[in-house]
Design a protein around this motif. Structure first.
Motif, PDB file in Angstrom:
ATOM      1  N   SER A  21      -9.993  -1.722  -5.812  1.00 41.38           N
ATOM      2  CA  SER A  21      -9.925  -1.026  -4.744  1.00 41.38           C
ATOM      3  C   SER A  21      -8.554  -0.500  -4.375  1.00 41.38           C
ATOM      4  O   SER A  21      -7.468  -1.296  -4.706  1.00 41.38           O
ATOM      5  CB  SER A  21     -10.596  -1.600  -3.463  1.00 41.38           C
ATOM      6  OG  SER A  21      -9.905  -2.837  -2.972  1.00 41.38           O
ATOM      7  N   GLU A  22      -8.158   0.063  -3.153  1.00 37.25           N
ATOM      8  CA  GLU A  22      -6.968   0.271  -2.459  1.00 37.25           C
ATOM      9  C   GLU A  22      -6.851  -0.922  -1.829  1.00 37.25           C
ATOM     10  O   GLU A  22      -7.782  -1.550  -1.186  1.00 37.25           O
ATOM     11  CB  GLU A  22      -6.790   1.689  -2.105  1.00 37.25           C
ATOM     12  CG  GLU A  22      -7.116   2.780  -2.791  1.00 37.25           C
ATOM     13  CD  GLU A  22      -7.112   4.128  -2.111  1.00 37.25           C
ATOM     14  OE1 GLU A  22      -6.156   4.967  -2.155  1.00 37.25           O
ATOM     15  OE2 GLU A  22      -8.054   4.496  -1.447  1.00 37.25           O
ATOM     16  N   VAL A  23      -5.495  -1.045  -1.183  1.00 41.31           N
ATOM     17  CA  VAL A  23      -5.347  -2.043  -0.412  1.00 41.31           C
ATOM     18  C   VAL A  23      -5.918  -1.872   1.091  1.00 41.31           C
ATOM     19  O   VAL A  23      -6.202  -0.880   1.264  1.00 41.31           O
ATOM     20  CB  VAL A  23      -3.726  -2.263  -0.390  1.00 41.31           C
ATOM     21  CG1 VAL A  23      -3.046  -2.709  -1.400  1.00 41.31           C
ATOM     22  CG2 VAL A  23      -3.115  -1.056   0.161  1.00 41.31           C
ATOM     23  N   TYR A  24      -5.988  -2.806   1.789  1.00 44.79           N
ATOM     24  CA  TYR A  24      -6.925  -2.801   3.005  1.00 44.79           C
ATOM     25  C   TYR A  24      -6.577  -1.859   4.131  1.00 44.79           C
ATOM     26  O   TYR A  24      -7.206  -1.233   4.476  1.00 44.79           O
ATOM     27  CB  TYR A  24      -6.749  -4.406   3.557  1.00 44.79           C
ATOM     28  CG  TYR A  24      -5.624  -4.536   4.214  1.00 44.79           C
ATOM     29  CD1 TYR A  24      -5.270  -4.235   5.677  1.00 44.79           C
ATOM     30  CD2 TYR A  24      -4.443  -5.357   3.816  1.00 44.79           C
ATOM     31  CE1 TYR A  24      -4.292  -4.718   6.430  1.00 44.79           C
ATOM     32  CE2 TYR A  24      -3.444  -5.669   4.354  1.00 44.79           C
ATOM     33  CZ  TYR A  24      -3.081  -5.280   5.682  1.00 44.79           C
ATOM     34  OH  TYR A  24      -2.064  -5.572   6.383  1.00 44.79           O
ATOM     35  N   ASN A  25      -5.046  -1.700   4.095  1.00 47.52           N
ATOM     36  CA  ASN A  25      -4.619  -0.722   5.157  1.00 47.52           C
ATOM     37  C   ASN A  25      -5.013   0.739   4.959  1.00 47.52           C
ATOM     38  O   ASN A  25      -5.324   1.630   5.847  1.00 47.52           O
ATOM     39  CB  ASN A  25      -3.326  -0.877   5.544  1.00 47.52           C
ATOM     40  CG  ASN A  25      -2.412  -0.932   4.268  1.00 47.52           C
ATOM     41  OD1 ASN A  25      -2.362  -1.528   3.207  1.00 47.52           O
ATOM     42  ND2 ASN A  25      -1.369  -0.103   4.337  1.00 47.52           N
ATOM     43  N   VAL A  26      -5.021   1.154   3.520  1.00 43.47           N
ATOM     44  CA  VAL A  26      -5.216   2.244   3.072  1.00 43.47           C
ATOM     45  C   VAL A  26      -6.534   2.423   3.204  1.00 43.47           C
ATOM     46  O   VAL A  26      -7.138   3.669   3.779  1.00 43.47           O
ATOM     47  CB  VAL A  26      -4.873   2.466   1.770  1.00 43.47           C
ATOM     48  CG1 VAL A  26      -5.149   4.049   0.894  1.00 43.47           C
ATOM     49  CG2 VAL A  26      -3.161   2.525   1.564  1.00 43.47           C
ATOM     50  N   MET A  27      -7.386   1.732   2.887  1.00 42.70           N
ATOM     51  CA  MET A  27      -8.960   1.767   2.996  1.00 42.70           C
ATOM     52  C   MET A  27      -9.354   2.035   4.323  1.00 42.70           C
ATOM     53  O   MET A  27     -10.174   2.890   4.828  1.00 42.70           O
ATOM     54  CB  MET A  27      -9.697   0.527   2.375  1.00 42.70           C
ATOM     55  CG  MET A  27      -9.542   0.322   1.116  1.00 42.70           C
ATOM     56  SD  MET A  27     -10.791  -1.066   0.178  1.00 42.70           S
ATOM     57  CE  MET A  27     -10.138  -2.391   1.097  1.00 42.70           C
ATOM     58  N   GLY A  28      -8.713   1.186   5.335  1.00 44.31           N
ATOM     59  CA  GLY A  28      -8.951   1.337   6.877  1.00 44.31           C
ATOM     60  C   GLY A  28      -8.634   2.616   7.386  1.00 44.31           C
ATOM     61  O   GLY A  28      -9.290   3.176   7.982  1.00 44.31           O
ATOM     62  N   GLU A 110     -12.382  -4.928   4.247  1.00 46.71           N
ATOM     63  CA  GLU A 110     -12.058  -6.372   3.536  1.00 46.71           C
ATOM     64  C   GLU A 110     -11.507  -5.866   2.220  1.00 46.71           C
ATOM     65  O   GLU A 110     -12.126  -5.058   1.623  1.00 46.71           O
ATOM     66  CB  GLU A 110     -13.425  -6.962   3.601  1.00 46.71           C
ATOM     67  CG  GLU A 110     -13.120  -8.497   3.558  1.00 46.71           C
ATOM     68  CD  GLU A 110     -12.951  -8.899   4.871  1.00 46.71           C
ATOM     69  OE1 GLU A 110     -11.559  -9.510   4.931  1.00 46.71           O
ATOM     70  OE2 GLU A 110     -13.382  -8.735   5.936  1.00 46.71           O
ATOM     71  N   GLU A 111     -10.404  -6.606   2.002  1.00 49.32           N
ATOM     72  CA  GLU A 111      -9.885  -6.646   0.649  1.00 49.32           C
ATOM     73  C   GLU A 111     -10.023  -8.070   0.031  1.00 49.32           C
ATOM     74  O   GLU A 111      -9.429  -8.919   0.321  1.00 49.32           O
ATOM     75  CB  GLU A 111      -8.591  -6.278   0.459  1.00 49.32           C
ATOM     76  CG  GLU A 111      -7.740  -6.237  -0.705  1.00 49.32           C
ATOM     77  CD  GLU A 111      -6.469  -5.679  -0.830  1.00 49.32           C
ATOM     78  OE1 GLU A 111      -5.648  -5.894  -1.791  1.00 49.32           O
ATOM     79  OE2 GLU A 111      -5.832  -5.462   0.464  1.00 49.32           O
ATOM     80  N   MET A 112     -11.200  -8.008  -0.825  1.00 48.23           N
ATOM     81  CA  MET A 112     -11.748  -9.600  -1.139  1.00 48.23           C
ATOM     82  C   MET A 112     -11.102  -9.835  -2.657  1.00 48.23           C
ATOM     83  O   MET A 112     -10.647  -8.942  -3.225  1.00 48.23           O
ATOM     84  CB  MET A 112     -13.128  -9.495  -1.218  1.00 48.23           C
ATOM     85  CG  MET A 112     -13.886  -9.350   0.376  1.00 48.23           C
ATOM     86  SD  MET A 112     -15.563  -9.924   0.281  1.00 48.23           S
ATOM     87  CE  MET A 112     -15.607 -11.357   0.195  1.00 48.23           C
ATOM     88  N   ARG A 113     -11.162 -11.104  -2.990  1.00 49.01           N
ATOM     89  CA  ARG A 113     -10.721 -11.699  -4.171  1.00 49.01           C
ATOM     90  C   ARG A 113     -12.230 -11.894  -4.964  1.00 49.01           C
ATOM     91  O   ARG A 113     -13.197 -12.041  -4.355  1.00 49.01           O
ATOM     92  CB  ARG A 113      -9.986 -13.096  -4.226  1.00 49.01           C
ATOM     93  CG  ARG A 113      -8.830 -12.829  -3.309  1.00 49.01           C
ATOM     94  CD  ARG A 113      -8.093 -14.303  -3.009  1.00 49.01           C
ATOM     95  NE  ARG A 113      -6.709 -14.123  -2.264  1.00 49.01           N
ATOM     96  CZ  ARG A 113      -6.193 -15.238  -1.884  1.00 49.01           C
ATOM     97  NH1 ARG A 113      -6.491 -16.412  -2.154  1.00 49.01           N
ATOM     98  NH2 ARG A 113      -5.082 -14.915  -1.409  1.00 49.01           N
ATOM     99  N   PRO A 114     -12.247 -11.822  -6.270  1.00 47.19           N
ATOM    100  CA  PRO A 114     -13.211 -12.180  -7.087  1.00 47.19           C
ATOM    101  C   PRO A 114     -13.828 -13.745  -6.773  1.00 47.19           C
ATOM    102  O   PRO A 114     -13.051 -14.477  -6.593  1.00 47.19           O
ATOM    103  CB  PRO A 114     -12.682 -12.170  -8.532  1.00 47.19           C
ATOM    104  CG  PRO A 114     -11.459 -11.271  -8.546  1.00 47.19           C
ATOM    105  CD  PRO A 114     -11.009 -11.637  -6.981  1.00 47.19           C
TER     106      PRO A 114
END
Length: 394
Positions: A21-28, A110-114
């Protein structure tokens, strides 16, 4: 609270696997811009921002919304485990209904980890200590497996033992989820699965196998909440009313009744749903479509009854009769739910808002539930909190 709160616009980006995904702030930022565009207003009209995320440093909400605009508005950061997105929506709705603001933005990302959910602050008491100790006492703990599926697998096993529900019936919940997700361009997993494939996947805990557990994902969703006067003045088209909403947390029964179902939120969900039905002056029989918190198939099963969609002990018949899908009594998780769409914790409640707003508008394309008038969202978080929201045509 005498004013109505309307959902003027919604925005969502497709969910993705961690690392893709893109980073959290870009997604938001992207989800917020989509919601503003859907409402047909500019960011300058927004008076408060409520931003939910679980994994991130303080003021991540500002980092996301500053990309939309630097307007100087109050921005509140919200963290309430898996109920985070709905908690942000709750605060936005409350601000509008109370007259504090005319327009608010609720955002979740949310930017989650595997891999399985992890604890990051190991140098202090665990927030879930009461729950962990209760689970260890009720069903024990397998150190070789992650905790979350043991909580919900234990609840599923309790239900199966109490009512004689088969493993195949739990698996059919995921079969249905994938069938629904096939029509959702925002869902991560759309490939059909058979009961056999689900049951043959790696066993996790209780009735749960790997394909009955939601995946960690990254994503974002947002909603613009406004008053009726604001909607009229700004030419908002097709707003959807938040007809009723309730938030609950745990009571003594969670820990004292020696029940895994209650430990994972059955009583919280029942109380919140009952409050919503009373506020709205309708009953569960009036609900046409539901987005409920299916982090595991077991939780969807027990939530049918917690939300009073079917009588206690009747979930297996509810599933086998097809009453949880199109052509049945109520369509549950037309989006594919967390099982197929994924579960970026902070975004989940607002992704439910996105789906149900479109259902009430009649703009859900191939997922559309015919004649949907009342839509119910159920968002649950261990620790704990539950938010139930009723959407209806404005």
């Amino acid at each position: 609270m005498s004013r109505k709160a309307l959902v003027a616009g919604v925005g969502m980006i497709p969910f993705a696997k961690p690392g893709q995904s893109e980073v959290y702030n870009v997604m938001g930022e992207k989800a917020s811009v989509l919601a503003l565009r859907d409402a047909g207003i500019g960011y300058d009209k927004v008076e408060h921002g409520y931003v939910g995320y679980v994994y991130g440093d303080s003021t991540c909400g500002q980092a996301a919304l500053y990309g939309v605009g630097l307007s100087g508005i109050p921005i509140f950061n919200v963290n309430n485990n898996c109920t985070t997105g709905s908690s942000a929506l709750y605060l936005a709705r409350q601000a509008v209904e109370s007259g504090v603001v005319e327009c608010a933005l609720a955002l979740g990302f949310e930017e989650m980890r595997p891999g399985a959910l992890a604890t990051y602050f190991t140098d202090r008491p665990l927030a879930l200590t009461r729950f962990v100790e209760a689970m260890d006492k009720f069903v024990g703990y397998d150190k070789e497996k992650p905790r979350a599926p043991q909580f919900f697998g234990g609840a599923g096993q309790e239900y199966a033992d109490k009512y004689g529900m088969t493993a195949e019936s739990f698996a059919r919940v995921q079969v249905k989820a994938r069938q629904h997700a096939a029509n959702n361009p925002f869902a991560l997993f759309t490939k059909p699965l058979s009961v056999g494939e689900i049951l043959e996947s790696t066993h996790i805990f209780g009735p749960l196998t790997k394909f009955q557990c939601c995946p960690p994902t990254c994503g974002a969703a947002a909603a613009i909440v406004c008053s009726e006067d604001f909607a009229r003045r700004n030419g908002v088209n097709a707003p959807v009313e938040i007809r009723a909403q309730a938030m609950t947390t745990d009571k003594s029964s969670t820990f004292e009744d020696h029940s895994m179902m209650k430990l994972v939120g059955y009583d919280m969900a029942r109380e919140a749903a009952d409050m919503v039905y009373e506020q709205a002056g309708i009953g569960p029989e009036d609900i046409d479509v539901v987005e409920l918190h299916d982090c595991f198939t077991a939780n969807e099963v027990i939530s049918y009854e917690a939300l009073r969609l079917t009588p206690e002990g009747d979930a297996e018949k509810f599933i086998s009769d097809g009453d949880n899908t199109y052509g049945g009594r109520v369509v549950t998780n037309p989006s594919g739910g967390l099982l197929s769409k994924g579960h970026p914790l902070g975004a989940t409640g607002l992704a439910q808002c996105f789906e149900l707003t479109n259902q009430i508008r009649g703009t859900a394309d191939k997922r559309q539930v015919p004649g949907a008038r009342h839509a119910l969202a159920h968002n649950l978080g261990l620790g704990g909190a539950c938010v139930v929201t009723l959407y209806a045509a404005a």
